[in-house]
Design a protein around this motif. Structure first.
Motif, PDB file in Angstrom:
ATOM      1  N   GLU A 237       0.816  -1.213   0.000  1.00 36.07           N
ATOM      2  CA  GLU A 237       0.000   0.000   0.000  1.00 36.07           C
ATOM      3  C   GLU A 237       0.851   1.265   0.000  1.00 36.07           C
ATOM      4  OE1 GLU A 237       0.522  -0.966   4.434  1.00 36.07           O
ATOM      5  OE2 GLU A 237       0.689  -1.920   2.456  1.00 36.07           O
ATOM      6  N   PHE A 242      -1.850   4.046  -4.664  1.00 37.04           N
ATOM      7  CA  PHE A 242      -2.680   3.356  -3.672  1.00 37.04           C
ATOM      8  C   PHE A 242      -3.244   4.359  -2.665  1.00 37.04           C
ATOM      9  CE2 PHE A 242      -3.893   0.984   0.011  1.00 37.04           C
ATOM     10  CZ  PHE A 242      -4.308  -0.254  -0.455  1.00 37.04           C
ATOM     11  N   GLN A 243      -2.403   5.288  -2.233  1.00 33.65           N
ATOM     12  CA  GLN A 243      -2.850   6.269  -1.246  1.00 33.65           C
ATOM     13  C   GLN A 243      -3.898   7.213  -1.829  1.00 33.65           C
ATOM     14  OE1 GLN A 243      -2.201   6.244   2.067  1.00 33.65           O
ATOM     15  NE2 GLN A 243      -1.213   4.286   1.566  1.00 33.65           N
ATOM     16  N   LYS A 246      -7.123   5.273  -1.781  1.00 29.99           N
ATOM     17  CA  LYS A 246      -7.601   5.226  -0.395  1.00 29.99           C
ATOM     18  C   LYS A 246      -8.284   6.545  -0.017  1.00 29.99           C
ATOM     19  CE  LYS A 246      -5.800   4.576   4.332  1.00 29.99           C
ATOM     20  NZ  LYS A 246      -5.883   5.966   4.844  1.00 29.99           N
ATOM     21  N   LYS A 247      -7.657   7.650  -0.386  1.00 28.29           N
ATOM     22  CA  LYS A 247      -8.214   8.967  -0.079  1.00 28.29           C
ATOM     23  C   LYS A 247      -9.558   9.169  -0.782  1.00 28.29           C
ATOM     24  CE  LYS A 247      -7.186  13.892  -0.736  1.00 28.29           C
ATOM     25  NZ  LYS A 247      -6.220  14.859  -1.357  1.00 28.29           N
ATOM     26  N   GLU A 250     -12.342   7.231   0.933  1.00 31.49           N
ATOM     27  CA  GLU A 250     -12.822   7.892   2.151  1.00 31.49           C
ATOM     28  C   GLU A 250     -13.821   8.990   1.813  1.00 31.49           C
ATOM     29  OE1 GLU A 250      -9.099   9.092   3.740  1.00 31.49           O
ATOM     30  OE2 GLU A 250      -8.652   7.140   4.663  1.00 31.49           O
TER      31      GLU A 250
END
Length: 550
Positions: A237, A242-243, A246-247, A250
């Motif tokens: 990750e 990937f981050q 993920k953001k 959210e």
């Protein structure tokens, strides 16, 4: 299907993948002949519809009919058109059989198949009744040297709006996208920071209830081993991509209330697949490019820039729900279309047509008695000739003084210039050059309670922007935000009837500021009140909520 039909993780069926292609084997040739027999009943009827007496193509036996050569052109344009219709019907039938089989194991699961934007090979409107939800695969070539991101953003928005319009405004699915880059475009450009989130939220803004990726993990080998994915070859990750995923996830969690909401446009643009097939096969007046899709998008972009929602529909849709109907290059008038457009105008609607409209019927047979065929009364003009210009050749259209739109000055025209006569319409602009200087180039006809505009030439983008802006005002069409949007920024809306969810998106690599009108806005992602200046970073998005404006 039997194994997974009742698996708790399976929420629907995705049938096949990106339908396309066609078959010319003897089985399909025979099926094509059966399809034609069912449609035309007799060879005399078929020969008339296809005008086969030209160049001695007359058929005397059904077995003489063959599909158009896969890599050539056939002079019988009716044959070409019906073959494309047949290929669509065959594909729809194949889809129907696949759906029937998976539903035999669990009829409660919804079904979709993924479309490919404005793919020319299939008429996507024919699939609508089979599918429970529409989905498509979106892979824009962001940050390219040929087109600025804001213009590409408008092009992609146009396709999102097609997919929303296919089911009458119901939410669609973004089935495939990439969080980083592709491996099959000319250049595998990385998305700049913010662009992955912006392009994903753009789909949501125009009606998507999902954001999905191809692919989850990069393949170790074969064709798409370098195509973007959530999980890179590195396998953890701890990557920028990937981050960013993920953001985004959210943020999407905070948009749960948006799911299931819709859009309520007052404007529609006609983009019709069968019209496109016939127009692009016509052999004239400009064989180096008639640019139907590009033309439709050129009329869409000014609405997008001003933050005006638009449906993108076909000629068999219901026109009555709109205030403004734009039909670029409506070359083919199917039976009943002209009459429904006339009724739309009579009832108070505003209709916009362009050059190369009302030329042929649904069999691609030219209308006798003058163009634009059945639209002649509605538009109040007669089109006598059309001049095709070579690349680089230009003309101008000059606005009449005190014209009812209040436009002034002149605009550059290129590629196609229609030579028309007034038959009740009023000229708003005239040509500035060539032997047809002084002849009408932009007209309006008052009919019943409505108006019908005719744009006789292909004009520069500045004309489209000025013309559409005046129409928005004249028709009383509501903008998402009653404020001036900076260049490269758009505002799009979804509503549940109680609340409006407004997506303000910056498609530039620069900071932008939007002056919010005096309304009560809430920042959906932050849960705070928002007023005054809305600051948007490069490729930034802000999502606001307000009470629904009826």
């Amino acid at each position: 299907a039997e194994r997974y039909a009742h698996h708790p993780a399976v929420i629907g069926w995705h049938i096949s993948n990106e339908y396309g292609g066609e078959c010319h084997c003897e089985l399909c040739q025979n099926k094509f002949r059966e399809w034609l027999l069912a449609k035309y009943k007799t060879l005399d009827s078929l020969n008339h519809a296809w005008w086969t007496s030209f160049w001695s193509h007359t058929y005397t036996d059904w077995d003489e009919i063959e599909s158009p050569a896969p890599h050539g052109e056939d002079a019988v344009h009716g044959l070409n058109l019906d073959w494309k219709r047949f290929v669509t019907d065959q594909t729809v039938d194949f889809c129907r059989h696949e759906i029937a089989h998976v539903r035999s194991f669990n009829p409660d699961l919804p079904v979709t198949t993924n479309f490919m934007g404005t793919y020319a090979g299939l008429n996507y409107w024919k699939f609508v009744d089979l599918l429970d939800v529409i989905s498509w695969d979106s892979y824009p070539a962001w940050h390219n040297s040929r087109q600025e991101d804001s213009r590409l953003g408008a092009d992609i928005a146009f396709v999102h709006d097609i997919n929303r319009s296919l089911k009458g405004g119901r939410p669609f699915m973004l089935m495939e996208s990439t969080p980083s880059m592709t491996n099959w475009q000319d250049v595998s450009k990385l998305k700049r920071p913010g662009m992955h989130e912006l392009s994903s939220l753009q789909a949501v803004a125009h009606g998507s209830d999902t954001v999905q990726y191809f692919q989850w993990r990069k393949s170790r080998g074969s064709s798409e081993k370098f195509h973007g994915a959530v999980v890179d070859h590195e396998g953890s990750e701890h990557t920028r991509v990937f981050q960013e995923v993920k953001k985004l996830g959210e943020k999407l969690e905070k948009l749960e209330d948006v799911a299931g909401t819709t859009v309520e446009p007052e404007t529609a643009i006609i983009f019709d697949w069968e019209n496109r097939w016939a127009l692009e096969d016509a052999q004239g007046p400009r064989n180096i490019g008639m640019h139907y899709e590009r033309t439709a998008k050129s009329f869409y972009e000014p609405f997008w820039r001003e933050g005006v929602p638009v449906d993108v529909i076909h000629t068999e849709a219901d026109f009555s729900r709109y205030k403004l109907l734009v039909a670029p290059m409506l070359y083919m008038l199917k039976e009943g279309t002209a009459e429904r457009i006339e009724q739309f105008v009579q009832n108070g609607g505003t209709f916009v047509a362009t050059y190369w409209s009302g030329i042929v019927n649904e069999n691609d047979l030219v209308f006798q008695g003058g163009f634009p065929g059945g639209l002649r009364k509605t538009l109040g003009i007669w089109s006598e000739e059309i001049d095709a210009l070579h690349d680089g050749q230009k003309n101008t259209i000059v606005m009449d003084a005190d014209n009812r739109l209040g436009l002034s000055g002149s605009y550059e025209a290129s590629e196609l210039c229609d030579l028309i006569h007034l038959e009740g319409a009023e000229a708003l602009a005239v040509y500035g050059e060539d032997f047809y200087a002084g002849r009408p180039a932009l007209t309006v006809n008052l009919l019943g309670d409505g108006k019908a505009y005719y744009i006789a030439s292909r004009n520069e983008a500045a004309f489209q922007e000025a013309f559409i802006s005046r129409l928005i005002e004249e028709c009383g069409i509501a903008k998402v935000l009653d404020t001036e949007l900076p260049k490269g920024v758009t505002a799009q809306l979804r509503t549940d009837g109680r609340h409006d969810y407004i997506f303000v998106m910056n498609f530039t690599a620069e900071n932008r500021s939007v002056s919010l009108p005096e309304e009560a806005f809430t920042d959906v992602l932050k849960g705070t009140r928002k007023k005054g200046a809305l600051k948007l970073p490069p490729y930034g998005t802000s999502i606001l909520r307000r009470s629904h404006k009826a």
